[in-house]
Scaffold this active site. Sequence first.
Site, mmCIF file in Angstrom:
data_model
loop_
_atom_site.group_PDB
_atom_site.id
_atom_site.type_symbol
_atom_site.label_atom_id
_atom_site.label_comp_id
_atom_site.label_asym_id
_atom_site.label_seq_id
_atom_site.Cartn_x
_atom_site.Cartn_y
_atom_site.Cartn_z
ATOM 1 N N GLU A 117 -20.169 -13.784 57.917
ATOM 2 C CA GLU A 117 -21.311 -13.966 58.823
ATOM 3 C C GLU A 117 -21.379 -15.533 59.275
ATOM 4 O O GLU A 117 -21.277 -16.300 58.494
ATOM 5 C CB GLU A 117 -22.747 -13.479 58.587
ATOM 6 C CG GLU A 117 -23.656 -13.945 59.433
ATOM 7 C CD GLU A 117 -25.197 -13.467 58.647
ATOM 8 O OE1 GLU A 117 -26.067 -13.122 59.552
ATOM 9 O OE2 GLU A 117 -25.313 -13.591 57.439
ATOM 10 N N LYS B 214 -26.327 -8.279 65.991
ATOM 11 C CA LYS B 214 -27.227 -7.999 64.832
ATOM 12 C C LYS B 214 -28.635 -7.561 65.045
ATOM 13 O O LYS B 214 -29.229 -8.167 65.868
ATOM 14 C CB LYS B 214 -27.146 -9.181 63.790
ATOM 15 C CG LYS B 214 -28.083 -8.992 62.558
ATOM 16 C CD LYS B 214 -27.922 -10.400 61.721
ATOM 17 C CE LYS B 214 -28.630 -10.317 60.583
ATOM 18 N NZ LYS B 214 -28.475 -11.717 59.658
ATOM 19 N N CYS C 268 -25.148 -8.623 57.297
ATOM 20 C CA CYS C 268 -25.983 -9.254 56.354
ATOM 21 C C CYS C 268 -27.413 -8.460 56.078
ATOM 22 O O CYS C 268 -27.156 -7.588 55.431
ATOM 23 C CB CYS C 268 -26.085 -10.759 56.678
ATOM 24 S SG CYS C 268 -26.761 -11.781 55.188
#
Length: 264
Positions: free
Chosen positions: A40, A111, A146
Amino acid sequence: MRASLLQVAVNEDESVESRRRRVAALVRDQAGADLVVLPELWTTGAFAYESFGTEAEPLQGPTYEAMAKAASEAGVWLHAGSVPERDPDGTLYNTSLVFSPSGELAASYRKIHRFGFDKGEAVLMGAGEDLVTVRLPETVMGVATCYDLRFPELFRGLVDAGAETFVVPAGWPERRRAHWTLLARARAVENQAFVLACGTAGTHAGVPQAGHSVVVDPWGEVLAEAGPGEEVLTADFDPATVAGTRDRFPALKDRVLGLDRPRR
């Protein structure tokens, strides 16, 4: 299937452009792998909040161009981690890019769960809305990033969309490394899927990174794990194991709650 997870070190003494060139060379070195995965926000560092705005790119920006070329030259599927994307309307997103072996963009994912509570990514970036899967020749890849790892309902949605292998790039801090491995294994077990979780090494804005990228099988067994520093973690795994596991131990068929179809 062979996967190479590139646990890139992100340090302040290396420019974004220099790191972009170095990582492109690392990707090209993985010719022969089926899938290559980057972490990421490896261009800036996941905790380098002050750099998000200055280093943000359009979707088809310099990182897109460099990674598309590297994927094509290596002949690999490339999950190029994520970059700070600036939408034409000015909104920033933490956006993952997936390229085919011909260098074509196969998917992008903004995300959904932003980390930081009332600061950092949570206030600087917009939230994605769409679940994303990518059909590879060997498996269906579900994409998460994440902090998403802490939200099991996202992974259930990906399973409903056909995912058999989860790929999770991250910039996970060292102080919560135990959670990193625990959650990766939990997502694998509860969804009877492979998890390929690729983190960063180094230090982002004074925050030491966990490293310890990991490949987990559908039973929660760790097939391969990196150390704390920059490393290429390569693992061979059989995607057919997913169907066999779900057939022999059909826990997913006993689901009662949360059976709404995923958003498209």
